[in-house]
Design a protein around this motif. Sequence first.
Motif, PDB file in Angstrom:
ATOM      1  N   ASP A  37       0.873  -1.168   0.000  1.00 57.60           N
ATOM      2  CA  ASP A  37       0.000   0.000   0.000  1.00 57.60           C
ATOM      3  C   ASP A  37       0.914   1.222   0.000  1.00 57.60           C
ATOM      4  OD1 ASP A  37      -3.026   0.976   0.845  1.00 57.60           O
ATOM      5  OD2 ASP A  37      -1.441   2.337   1.503  1.00 57.60           O
ATOM      6  N   CYS A  38       0.742   2.094  -0.973  1.00 56.19           N
ATOM      7  CA  CYS A  38       1.672   3.219  -1.091  1.00 56.19           C
ATOM      8  C   CYS A  38       0.928   4.555  -1.070  1.00 56.19           C
ATOM      9  CB  CYS A  38       2.509   3.104  -2.356  1.00 56.19           C
ATOM     10  SG  CYS A  38       1.641   2.490  -3.804  1.00 56.19           S
ATOM     11  N   PRO A  39       1.604   5.589  -0.559  1.00 61.56           N
ATOM     12  CA  PRO A  39       1.048   6.935  -0.583  1.00 61.56           C
ATOM     13  C   PRO A  39       1.363   7.585  -1.926  1.00 61.56           C
ATOM     14  CG  PRO A  39       3.151   6.971   0.524  1.00 61.56           C
ATOM     15  CD  PRO A  39       2.913   5.540   0.097  1.00 61.56           C
ATOM     16  N   ASP A  40       1.104   8.879  -2.049  1.00 57.35           N
ATOM     17  CA  ASP A  40       1.405   9.578  -3.303  1.00 57.35           C
ATOM     18  C   ASP A  40       2.891   9.589  -3.648  1.00 57.35           C
ATOM     19  OD1 ASP A  40      -1.190  10.368  -4.250  1.00 57.35           O
ATOM     20  OD2 ASP A  40      -1.283  11.739  -2.544  1.00 57.35           O
ATOM     21  N   PRO A  41       3.801   9.882  -2.700  1.00 58.60           N
ATOM     22  CA  PRO A  41       5.220   9.942  -3.078  1.00 58.60           C
ATOM     23  C   PRO A  41       5.878   8.568  -3.087  1.00 58.60           C
ATOM     24  CG  PRO A  41       4.962  10.672  -0.808  1.00 58.60           C
ATOM     25  CD  PRO A  41       3.587  10.381  -1.328  1.00 58.60           C
ATOM     26  N   GLY A  42       6.036   7.973  -4.274  1.00 62.99           N
ATOM     27  CA  GLY A  42       6.670   6.673  -4.371  1.00 62.99           C
ATOM     28  C   GLY A  42       8.110   6.666  -3.911  1.00 62.99           C
ATOM     29  N   TRP A  43       8.748   7.855  -3.874  1.00 69.25           N
ATOM     30  CA  TRP A  43      10.133   7.923  -3.419  1.00 69.25           C
ATOM     31  C   TRP A  43      10.249   7.845  -1.898  1.00 69.25           C
ATOM     32  CZ3 TRP A  43      10.309  13.399  -5.885  1.00 69.25           C
ATOM     33  CH2 TRP A  43       9.622  14.305  -5.084  1.00 69.25           C
ATOM     34  N   GLY A  44       9.130   7.905  -1.184  1.00 74.05           N
ATOM     35  CA  GLY A  44       9.150   7.948   0.271  1.00 74.05           C
ATOM     36  C   GLY A  44       9.593   6.635   0.889  1.00 74.05           C
ATOM     37  N   SER A  45      10.088   6.716   2.107  1.00 67.92           N
ATOM     38  CA  SER A  45      10.503   5.546   2.864  1.00 67.92           C
ATOM     39  C   SER A  45       9.271   4.822   3.406  1.00 67.92           C
ATOM     40  CB  SER A  45      11.400   5.975   4.029  1.00 67.92           C
ATOM     41  OG  SER A  45      11.498   4.966   5.006  1.00 67.92           O
ATOM     42  N   VAL A  46       9.254   3.500   3.277  1.00 69.53           N
ATOM     43  CA  VAL A  46       8.158   2.713   3.831  1.00 69.53           C
ATOM     44  C   VAL A  46       8.103   2.914   5.347  1.00 69.53           C
ATOM     45  CG1 VAL A  46       7.224   0.385   4.076  1.00 69.53           C
ATOM     46  CG2 VAL A  46       8.386   1.042   1.953  1.00 69.53           C
ATOM     47  N   ILE A  47       9.279   2.875   5.983  1.00 71.12           N
ATOM     48  CA  ILE A  47       9.334   3.070   7.433  1.00 71.12           C
ATOM     49  C   ILE A  47       9.037   4.521   7.800  1.00 71.12           C
ATOM     50  CG2 ILE A  47      10.904   3.141   9.428  1.00 71.12           C
ATOM     51  CD1 ILE A  47      12.171   0.588   8.440  1.00 71.12           C
ATOM     52  N   GLY A  48       9.650   5.461   7.111  1.00 74.55           N
ATOM     53  CA  GLY A  48       9.475   6.870   7.446  1.00 74.55           C
ATOM     54  C   GLY A  48       8.036   7.315   7.335  1.00 74.55           C
ATOM     55  N   ASN A  49       7.349   6.871   6.287  1.00 78.53           N
ATOM     56  CA  ASN A  49       5.954   7.253   6.119  1.00 78.53           C
ATOM     57  C   ASN A  49       5.095   6.682   7.228  1.00 78.53           C
ATOM     58  OD1 ASN A  49       3.083   6.594   4.749  1.00 78.53           O
ATOM     59  ND2 ASN A  49       3.932   8.458   3.874  1.00 78.53           N
ATOM     60  N   ALA A  50       5.360   5.443   7.617  1.00 83.75           N
ATOM     61  CA  ALA A  50       4.581   4.835   8.694  1.00 83.75           C
ATOM     62  C   ALA A  50       4.839   5.536  10.018  1.00 83.75           C
ATOM     63  CB  ALA A  50       4.917   3.353   8.806  1.00 83.75           C
ATOM     64  N   LEU A  51       6.100   5.875  10.313  1.00 88.51           N
ATOM     65  CA  LEU A  51       6.413   6.527  11.581  1.00 88.51           C
ATOM     66  C   LEU A  51       5.817   7.922  11.663  1.00 88.51           C
ATOM     67  CD1 LEU A  51      10.126   5.465  12.172  1.00 88.51           C
ATOM     68  CD2 LEU A  51       8.060   4.527  13.228  1.00 88.51           C
ATOM     69  N   ASP A  52       5.585   8.557  10.521  1.00 88.92           N
ATOM     70  CA  ASP A  52       4.917   9.856  10.516  1.00 88.92           C
ATOM     71  C   ASP A  52       3.421   9.706  10.286  1.00 88.92           C
ATOM     72  OD1 ASP A  52       5.800  12.316  11.266  1.00 88.92           O
ATOM     73  OD2 ASP A  52       6.233  13.039   9.252  1.00 88.92           O
ATOM     74  N   ARG A  53       2.929   8.446  10.314  1.00 91.51           N
ATOM     75  CA  ARG A  53       1.507   8.094  10.264  1.00 91.51           C
ATOM     76  C   ARG A  53       0.851   8.497   8.952  1.00 91.51           C
ATOM     77  NH1 ARG A  53       0.560  10.375  16.225  1.00 91.51           N
ATOM     78  NH2 ARG A  53       2.150   9.135  17.271  1.00 91.51           N
ATOM     79  N   GLY A  54       1.562   8.208   7.873  1.00 91.28           N
ATOM     80  CA  GLY A  54       1.011   8.464   6.557  1.00 91.28           C
ATOM     81  C   GLY A  54      -0.007   7.419   6.157  1.00 91.28           C
ATOM     82  N   GLY A  55      -0.687   7.677   5.044  1.00 94.56           N
ATOM     83  CA  GLY A  55      -1.739   6.786   4.577  1.00 94.56           C
ATOM     84  C   GLY A  55      -1.629   6.525   3.090  1.00 94.56           C
TER      85      GLY A  55
END
Length: 550
Positions: free
Chosen positions: A147-165
């Motif tokens: 499951d990915c957010p808009d920025p594909g370049w983002g970190s899987v871990i970093g996005n989760a730790l910042d509570r992304g969706g």
Amino acid sequence: MRLPVGVSSTDFASAVAEFGQAVGKHWVFTRDEDVDLYRDAFSPFLHEAEELVASAAVAPASTEEVQQIVRIANRYKVPLYPISTGKNLGYGGSAPAYSGSVVVDLKRMNRVIEVDEPNAFALVEPGVSYFDLYHHIQERKLKVWIDCPDPGWGSVIGNALDRGGGYTTANYRNHFDSHCGMEVVLPNGELLRTGMGAIPNAKTWQQYKSGCGPWIDGIFSQSNFGIVTKMGFWLMPEPEAYLRGTVSLSRYSDLAPMVETLNYLENARITSGFPDIASPLNGYPAIGQLQLWNETGPPNQTQEHLKLLSTAKLGYSPELEAYGMKSGIPYWQLWLSFHGPAEVIEAQWQAAQRHFAKLEGAKFHVIDRVKLPIDPAKADAYHEPELGVPSLRAFSIGARSPWNPTPSKGHMWFSPIVPRTGEAIIEANRVFSEAARELDMPLFRSFSMPACFWERCFIFILATPVTEDPATNKRYREGFKKLIAIGGQHGWGEYRTAPVFQKSVMEVYSFNDRVLQRFHETLKDAIDPNGIMSPGRYAIWPKHLREKHS
């Protein structure tokens, strides 16, 4: 170079030298042209002395090197600011919360350690982006989705730790909720594994979240209590088919029952994918419509339509509603997505129609019926993240184009959480649009719609621009803080924000004389007595800096 406050040039030089011994001298960055790469590209302090900047950066390649860095920082009281990979645009970029901190850049720690297809999980390091994990899965022809957010370049871990969706099903699109197990370097350099990982040679680290005893994973998200060096995630078994359809409604008063029906269908898991609410009559598109806009610009609107929009209040006037009915333009349009076996999602779509048919005049339309897996080369015909494919297409929305000739220098995301009701949509539009007009901030359109990343609440994601003019940026910053406070007065809080605004956001979470913040500070003092780990992140300051920044 900006030295950390309270650290002598001699001690700083010694720390930098020891960082070089730990990771290799060429992975320690102190030259201005290198350190400048860690500035916030969208800083609201553009061209101002108050801009948050790093003093240096160090890029470890392993958990052991991270441990060495943390121990060195403790000896010299040098503040650290760990980042993963990606850009974090609009939420602070890679700039530290405390100027002078040394950025710990984890981009070299980019191993996909394991992807288990039968049990649908992955274990990754912080430098693994959504593109990286996707390609790892594709190259091995594994039948799982991310499951990915808009920025594909983002970190899987970093996005989760910042509570992304993200954009697939409700079970996976809340990225922190879909994690399972962490490895964390604590502020004293010790290594911690959470959940079942606390058992040596654990066999179910990525299969059972909580282990035994207090479940502590949450304290490492949006915090400064450690550096996460490994993290597990539950993946989605590759579905057989995908269906996307719309429900169109013609009356302004349909908003509340539309949301109420959506909530039931999603909470009952009748609709499985990411829902999206649009208002075609107000000119507010859904994500699928934005795909076309990226290339062609907004659809032409008649002069009559534009005139009616200019006089509508909270997106409504009887004349606008009558115009929509006459012209066949829906007031509200709900986009629904379904993933699974073809016969199952067809039945779910039929059930969704049955529930929405209770609303007078509801119209239904299938946008896509797709047999999966899809050829990756053809995924861009759809909203790729809804098919588990990372992308960067969302970033073209604000790019220079014939219909958007003057993009800003960046933006600050304003992201309040509001109740998931039609009444809350109207109320949030009223409150924030009135405030934005009073503050002269280009924040709200004539009417804005929330996103549905989480099935129990709404989130508005709105951008305030960063300009070349410091005076304008200062006015926008002060206005932004007032909007945060206004949201708090109505019981709405930001879910995430850039370091510049983290103090203002946390002031809203003030129940019982800010007991939550005091609890955070108690934890900080206990596990990071030297205050070296990301001081100031989400307004959690170490004891020696607390009075100055309170």
